[in-house]
Scaffold this motif. Structure first.
Motif, PDB file in Angstrom:
ATOM      1  N   TYR A  23       0.802  -1.225   0.000  1.00 35.93           N
ATOM      2  CA  TYR A  23       0.000   0.000   0.000  1.00 35.93           C
ATOM      3  C   TYR A  23       0.836   1.277   0.000  1.00 35.93           C
ATOM      4  O   TYR A  23       0.292   2.377   0.001  1.00 35.93           O
ATOM      5  CB  TYR A  23      -0.935   0.008   1.224  1.00 35.93           C
ATOM      6  CG  TYR A  23      -1.872  -1.158   1.240  1.00 35.93           C
ATOM      7  CD1 TYR A  23      -3.084  -1.118   0.555  1.00 35.93           C
ATOM      8  CD2 TYR A  23      -1.535  -2.336   1.900  1.00 35.93           C
ATOM      9  CE1 TYR A  23      -3.946  -2.206   0.541  1.00 35.93           C
ATOM     10  CE2 TYR A  23      -2.390  -3.434   1.887  1.00 35.93           C
ATOM     11  CZ  TYR A  23      -3.581  -3.363   1.207  1.00 35.93           C
ATOM     12  OH  TYR A  23      -4.424  -4.441   1.185  1.00 35.93           O
ATOM     13  N   LEU A  24       2.156   1.141  -0.035  1.00 31.00           N
ATOM     14  CA  LEU A  24       3.020   2.312   0.042  1.00 31.00           C
ATOM     15  C   LEU A  24       2.903   3.206  -1.186  1.00 31.00           C
ATOM     16  O   LEU A  24       3.251   4.388  -1.128  1.00 31.00           O
ATOM     17  CB  LEU A  24       4.482   1.872   0.235  1.00 31.00           C
ATOM     18  CG  LEU A  24       4.790   1.153   1.559  1.00 31.00           C
ATOM     19  CD1 LEU A  24       6.255   0.747   1.613  1.00 31.00           C
ATOM     20  CD2 LEU A  24       4.435   2.041   2.750  1.00 31.00           C
ATOM     21  N   CYS A  25       2.388   2.670  -2.286  1.00 25.79           N
ATOM     22  CA  CYS A  25       2.246   3.456  -3.510  1.00 25.79           C
ATOM     23  C   CYS A  25       0.821   3.976  -3.713  1.00 25.79           C
ATOM     24  O   CYS A  25       0.491   4.502  -4.786  1.00 25.79           O
ATOM     25  CB  CYS A  25       2.663   2.626  -4.725  1.00 25.79           C
ATOM     26  SG  CYS A  25       1.665   1.136  -4.953  1.00 25.79           S
ATOM     27  N   HIS A  26      -0.041   3.843  -2.707  1.00 26.89           N
ATOM     28  CA  HIS A  26      -1.443   4.225  -2.854  1.00 26.89           C
ATOM     29  C   HIS A  26      -1.771   5.593  -2.236  1.00 26.89           C
ATOM     30  O   HIS A  26      -2.939   5.935  -2.076  1.00 26.89           O
ATOM     31  CB  HIS A  26      -2.351   3.162  -2.214  1.00 26.89           C
ATOM     32  CG  HIS A  26      -2.474   1.921  -3.022  1.00 26.89           C
ATOM     33  ND1 HIS A  26      -1.483   0.954  -3.072  1.00 26.89           N
ATOM     34  CD2 HIS A  26      -3.462   1.469  -3.830  1.00 26.89           C
ATOM     35  CE1 HIS A  26      -1.860  -0.027  -3.858  1.00 26.89           C
ATOM     36  NE2 HIS A  26      -3.060   0.253  -4.338  1.00 26.89           N
ATOM     37  N   ASN A  27      -0.754   6.362  -1.896  1.00 26.01           N
ATOM     38  CA  ASN A  27      -0.973   7.693  -1.328  1.00 26.01           C
ATOM     39  C   ASN A  27      -1.922   7.647  -0.121  1.00 26.01           C
ATOM     40  O   ASN A  27      -2.878   8.426  -0.013  1.00 26.01           O
ATOM     41  CB  ASN A  27      -1.525   8.642  -2.405  1.00 26.01           C
ATOM     42  CG  ASN A  27      -1.462  10.106  -1.969  1.00 26.01           C
ATOM     43  OD1 ASN A  27      -0.574  10.502  -1.203  1.00 26.01           O
ATOM     44  ND2 ASN A  27      -2.404  10.902  -2.454  1.00 26.01           N
ATOM     45  N   ILE A  28      -1.640   6.727   0.776  1.00 26.83           N
ATOM     46  CA  ILE A  28      -2.465   6.560   1.962  1.00 26.83           C
ATOM     47  C   ILE A  28      -2.263   7.746   2.911  1.00 26.83           C
ATOM     48  O   ILE A  28      -1.138   8.084   3.268  1.00 26.83           O
ATOM     49  CB  ILE A  28      -2.118   5.250   2.700  1.00 26.83           C
ATOM     50  CG1 ILE A  28      -2.396   4.035   1.806  1.00 26.83           C
ATOM     51  CG2 ILE A  28      -2.903   5.147   4.015  1.00 26.83           C
ATOM     52  CD1 ILE A  28      -3.833   3.839   1.422  1.00 26.83           C
ATOM     53  N   LYS A  29      -3.374   8.362   3.308  1.00 19.40           N
ATOM     54  CA  LYS A  29      -3.328   9.499   4.229  1.00 19.40           C
ATOM     55  C   LYS A  29      -3.808   9.137   5.629  1.00 19.40           C
ATOM     56  O   LYS A  29      -3.451   9.800   6.607  1.00 19.40           O
ATOM     57  CB  LYS A  29      -4.189  10.645   3.685  1.00 19.40           C
ATOM     58  CG  LYS A  29      -3.734  11.190   2.338  1.00 19.40           C
ATOM     59  CD  LYS A  29      -2.343  11.795   2.427  1.00 19.40           C
ATOM     60  CE  LYS A  29      -1.942  12.429   1.098  1.00 19.40           C
ATOM     61  NZ  LYS A  29      -0.569  13.001   1.162  1.00 19.40           N
ATOM     62  N   ASN A  30      -4.672   8.106   5.724  1.00 19.57           N
ATOM     63  CA  ASN A  30      -5.226   7.695   7.011  1.00 19.57           C
ATOM     64  C   ASN A  30      -5.060   6.190   7.184  1.00 19.57           C
ATOM     65  O   ASN A  30      -5.210   5.436   6.220  1.00 19.57           O
ATOM     66  CB  ASN A  30      -6.729   8.007   7.100  1.00 19.57           C
ATOM     67  CG  ASN A  30      -7.059   9.435   6.755  1.00 19.57           C
ATOM     68  OD1 ASN A  30      -6.464  10.362   7.293  1.00 19.57           O
ATOM     69  ND2 ASN A  30      -8.015   9.627   5.851  1.00 19.57           N
ATOM     70  N   VAL A  31      -4.781   5.775   8.398  1.00 18.78           N
ATOM     71  CA  VAL A  31      -4.766   4.352   8.733  1.00 18.78           C
ATOM     72  C   VAL A  31      -5.681   4.149   9.931  1.00 18.78           C
ATOM     73  O   VAL A  31      -5.501   4.787  10.981  1.00 18.78           O
ATOM     74  CB  VAL A  31      -3.345   3.843   9.065  1.00 18.78           C
ATOM     75  CG1 VAL A  31      -3.398   2.387   9.530  1.00 18.78           C
ATOM     76  CG2 VAL A  31      -2.435   3.967   7.843  1.00 18.78           C
ATOM     77  N   VAL A  32      -6.677   3.276   9.755  1.00 18.98           N
ATOM     78  CA  VAL A  32      -7.609   2.952  10.835  1.00 18.98           C
ATOM     79  C   VAL A  32      -7.159   1.649  11.485  1.00 18.98           C
ATOM     80  O   VAL A  32      -7.020   0.628  10.799  1.00 18.98           O
ATOM     81  CB  VAL A  32      -9.047   2.803  10.301  1.00 18.98           C
ATOM     82  CG1 VAL A  32      -9.994   2.362  11.423  1.00 18.98           C
ATOM     83  CG2 VAL A  32      -9.523   4.114   9.679  1.00 18.98           C
ATOM     84  N   LEU A  33      -6.933   1.689  12.784  1.00 17.86           N
ATOM     85  CA  LEU A  33      -6.527   0.503  13.532  1.00 17.86           C
ATOM     86  C   LEU A  33      -7.798  -0.203  14.000  1.00 17.86           C
ATOM     87  O   LEU A  33      -8.350   0.108  15.051  1.00 17.86           O
ATOM     88  CB  LEU A  33      -5.639   0.901  14.711  1.00 17.86           C
ATOM     89  CG  LEU A  33      -4.399   1.739  14.339  1.00 17.86           C
ATOM     90  CD1 LEU A  33      -3.643   2.152  15.589  1.00 17.86           C
ATOM     91  CD2 LEU A  33      -3.506   0.969  13.381  1.00 17.86           C
ATOM     92  N   GLY A  34      -8.270  -1.159  13.186  1.00 19.76           N
ATOM     93  CA  GLY A  34      -9.553  -1.804  13.420  1.00 19.76           C
ATOM     94  C   GLY A  34      -9.482  -3.052  14.271  1.00 19.76           C
ATOM     95  O   GLY A  34     -10.402  -3.873  14.250  1.00 19.76           O
ATOM     96  N   CYS A  35      -8.406  -3.207  14.997  1.00 21.16           N
ATOM     97  CA  CYS A  35      -8.242  -4.260  15.997  1.00 21.16           C
ATOM     98  C   CYS A  35      -7.421  -3.637  17.116  1.00 21.16           C
ATOM     99  O   CYS A  35      -6.414  -2.963  16.836  1.00 21.16           O
ATOM    100  CB  CYS A  35      -7.522  -5.475  15.405  1.00 21.16           C
ATOM    101  SG  CYS A  35      -6.946  -6.691  16.622  1.00 21.16           S
ATOM    102  N   THR A  36      -7.846  -3.816  18.345  1.00 24.04           N
ATOM    103  CA  THR A  36      -7.152  -3.137  19.441  1.00 24.04           C
ATOM    104  C   THR A  36      -5.691  -3.568  19.561  1.00 24.04           C
ATOM    105  O   THR A  36      -4.848  -2.809  20.052  1.00 24.04           O
ATOM    106  CB  THR A  36      -7.878  -3.358  20.774  1.00 24.04           C
ATOM    107  OG1 THR A  36      -8.073  -4.759  21.008  1.00 24.04           O
ATOM    108  CG2 THR A  36      -9.236  -2.665  20.767  1.00 24.04           C
TER     109      THR A  36
END
Length: 219
Positions: free
Chosen positions: A171-184
């Motif tokens: 995903y490093l080439c997908h211009n990710i701006k947000n990461v949701v931590l959907g597991c504690t």
């Protein structure tokens, strides 16, 4: 008041600590007994079926209630919440249950590319998560056994960094701006995510859940 935080392992500590921090900042005095239940024997939950997880949670709650008088159970686990919270509320009506859901809404509101990390079970069984599947700005990465890896290597920073790099590399080439931590559990990957993607914003619900618990105490 007796409050029990429940998770398959160490993940729920983020919620537990967020609640402790909120109580410490509050001007009111509380008479609280806090318990933490880690179901290492059945970890990870993310690879199990909905019925398996629901049965486990019901048996665990029943077992705890035989020993402790619990007022509030905090399902500090997205998977347990998605699979079992409705059943638990119906089966144990005298007890309050607080759940955890991924903070997708807040990230989606930015209209920027967002990567959501969940367990496989949360991805398939959470109606809340699946309501965002048609959003072309959101990438979902369901993971099966990462929670157990984190439990096992919680003090091994090098291992967790390598694990995080393996997960994020596609995903490093997908211009990710947000990461949701959907597991504690994934809160323990946060510093390593930021080392690889230093400009991203991380979203996780522990503070919101802590405020919800406190509101139940006030009421």
């Amino acid at each position: 008041m007796n409050i029990c935080f429940m998770d398959s392992g160490v993940g729920g500590y983020a919620t537990y600590l967020a609640f402790c921090a909120l109580v410490a900042k509050n001007n009111r005095k509380f008479d609280l007994n806090l318990l933490y239940f880690a179901d290492f024997f059945h970890s990870p939950y993310g690879s199990k079926s909905r019925s398996e997880i629901c049965d486990l949670m019901c048996r665990n709650v029943e077992k705890i209630l035989k020993t402790y008088s619990i007022d509030i159970f905090v399902l500090a686990c997205n998977t347990a919440t998605a699979c079992a919270i409705k059943t638990l509320r119906a089966r144990f009506p005298s007890v309050k249950f607080v759940g955890v859901e991924p903070a997708i809404k807040q990230a989606a509101a930015t209209s920027e590319n967002t990567l959501v990390l969940t367990t496989t079970a949360t991805y398939y069984y959470s109606s809340y998560v699946r309501s965002y599947l048609d959003n072309d700005k959101i990438y979902f990465l369901p993971l099966t056994s990462i929670a157990r890896d984190i439990d096992t290597h919680i003090n091994d920073a090098e291992f967790l960094l390598h694990l995080t790099h393996q997960l994020l590399a596609p995903y490093l080439c997908h211009n990710i701006k947000n990461v949701v931590l959907g597991c504690t559990h994934y809160n323990f990957l946060a510093p390593h995510i930021l080392s690889l993607l230093p400009a991203v914003r991380l979203y996780e619900p522990s503070r919101a859940v802590a405020r919800q618990i406190l509101s139940l105490i006030h009421n």
